[in-house]
Design an enzyme around this catalytic site. Sequence first.
Site, mmCIF file in Angstrom:
data_model
loop_
_atom_site.group_PDB
_atom_site.id
_atom_site.type_symbol
_atom_site.label_atom_id
_atom_site.label_comp_id
_atom_site.label_asym_id
_atom_site.label_seq_id
_atom_site.Cartn_x
_atom_site.Cartn_y
_atom_site.Cartn_z
ATOM 1 N N GLU A 176 6.178 3.250 -6.843
ATOM 2 C CA GLU A 176 5.843 3.307 -5.420
ATOM 3 C C GLU A 176 7.044 3.173 -4.485
ATOM 4 O OE1 GLU A 176 2.712 0.484 -4.675
ATOM 5 O OE2 GLU A 176 1.283 1.606 -5.883
ATOM 6 N N GLU A 356 -2.380 3.481 -11.777
ATOM 7 C CA GLU A 356 -3.034 2.270 -11.254
ATOM 8 C C GLU A 356 -4.295 2.671 -10.528
ATOM 9 O OE1 GLU A 356 -0.719 -0.339 -8.724
ATOM 10 O OE2 GLU A 356 1.019 -0.225 -10.069
HETATM 11 C C1 FCB Z 1 0.162 -1.508 -5.938
HETATM 12 C C2 FCB Z 1 1.233 -2.179 -6.762
HETATM 13 C C3 FCB Z 1 0.704 -3.200 -7.740
HETATM 14 C C4 FCB Z 1 -0.455 -3.978 -7.184
HETATM 15 C C5 FCB Z 1 -1.490 -3.073 -6.592
HETATM 16 C C6 FCB Z 1 -2.707 -3.772 -6.050
HETATM 17 O O1 FCB Z 1 0.720 -1.110 -4.735
HETATM 18 O O2 FCB Z 1 1.968 -1.237 -7.486
HETATM 19 O O3 FCB Z 1 1.782 -4.003 -8.126
HETATM 20 O O4 FCB Z 1 -0.021 -4.939 -6.319
HETATM 21 O O5 FCB Z 1 -0.918 -2.293 -5.575
#
Ligand code: FCB
Length: 452
Positions: A176, A356
């Site tokens: 990110e 994620e």
């Molecule tokens: C993302 C991050 C991860 C976590 C999630 C909820 O932005 O990569 O580390 O905090 O959000």
Amino acid sequence: MQQDPTLDPRAIARLFPRDFTWGVSTSAFQIEGATREDGRGESIWDRFCRQPGAIADGSDGDVACDHYHRWQEDLNLVASLGVNAYRFSVAWPRVQPLGHGAFNAKGLDFYERLVDGCLRRGIAPHLTLNHWDLPQALQERGGWAERDTVHRFVDYAREVARRLGSRLRSITTHNEPFIQSVLGYETGIFAPGIRDRGAAIRVAHHLLLSHGLALQAMRADGVHSDLGIVLNLSPIEPASDSEADRARARLEDGRLVRWYMDPLLRGSYPQDVVEALGADAPRVEPGDMRTIATPLDFLGVNYYSRNVFRADGAVDPHTLGSEITDMGWEVYPQGLTDLLCRLHRDYALPDVYVTENGAAFPDDCVDSRVVDVARTRYIASHIAAAGRALAAGVPLKGFMVWSLLDNFEWASGYAKRFGIVHVDYATQRRTPKASADWYREFLRAERMSAAA
Ligand code: FCB
């Protein structure tokens, strides 16, 4: 819960092919603790946590989930889910305490044990090099706003890949870059807590450049793991059809999505955003853009929600009529399908992984049970949404749930729980939640339908 037809593991499982990657994700600073052990150096998050008011509950990562000591128990939990992949990150200051110069053998040994522990359990290790915890010593030289950090990162990447590369399924350079740039350097709500848009844009450029250089260097070194990057992406929608709302949504899409996708996959920054940035636009040196566009083996997409914009700013998700998570984010699974299909339409994509996806909800642990219906529904509906994108032709290869464990949720501290496994921070006891049971059952159904 199982009666709800939209959660039927067998029906959702039928959407996916046999060789699909299924995993859970974590990151070093959020779970490891042991911040002063075995020669680990200080990270920008250690320092940031000590700033009064920076972390909602005043906490820090000193103990976190104590994963540094409990990693075997945690890998057993990963294995018990039936996943075939585990995504984790390396704490740069653990393996190179100052971010330059000497490497720390004990730090590298820890990740070697972790990787071997995955392999012994039949789990493919997916390693991220930079999940935000830059060595503080590099921050003192300007951090990611300084071009020299690019070269420090390449050295670090090469050393980790040299030690572990032959055993890793994939290596991600950065997690990110948008968050590191904008939250770290523009709004200052994440480490290192700076508020300077020009610096934020330099950070994004340096992250992208170091990504491209690291890919080239690791490939030249003969690393065979898949190499890629992870972006946080969302569909950005205008609140109405008005020209003003649409223009704002387009600019926000430019900063969140196109600012990273265009250079990585087309070798240029989006012109409309460059113009909007004016004097803050990045200083691009000859060859930078071509380096950034070094071919990717995969793109990781972190998806949590969509964003809706009016001309004058973001629309409050609470007014959109959907369910809202404990982070105040709208639950919007269709956004994942829309996003992936849009990326597929607009870019020549490499393999794509959802790296994620998950949700924070307040959990009650009663008699060692956490019946997290809302999180289960969230995960099931997003897996189904990923399946619809796959059916539409998106080259989607895997899906990883955020997160294995409740953990240190950055500026929100420990109050926000994303885990499918509950952590009692007083005792460090781990308790799989109903969402973990659902995921296990889903993966069993998936294996059966793939075998059929
Ligand atoms: C993302 C991050 C991860 C976590 C999630 C909820 O932005 O990569 O580390 O905090 O959000």
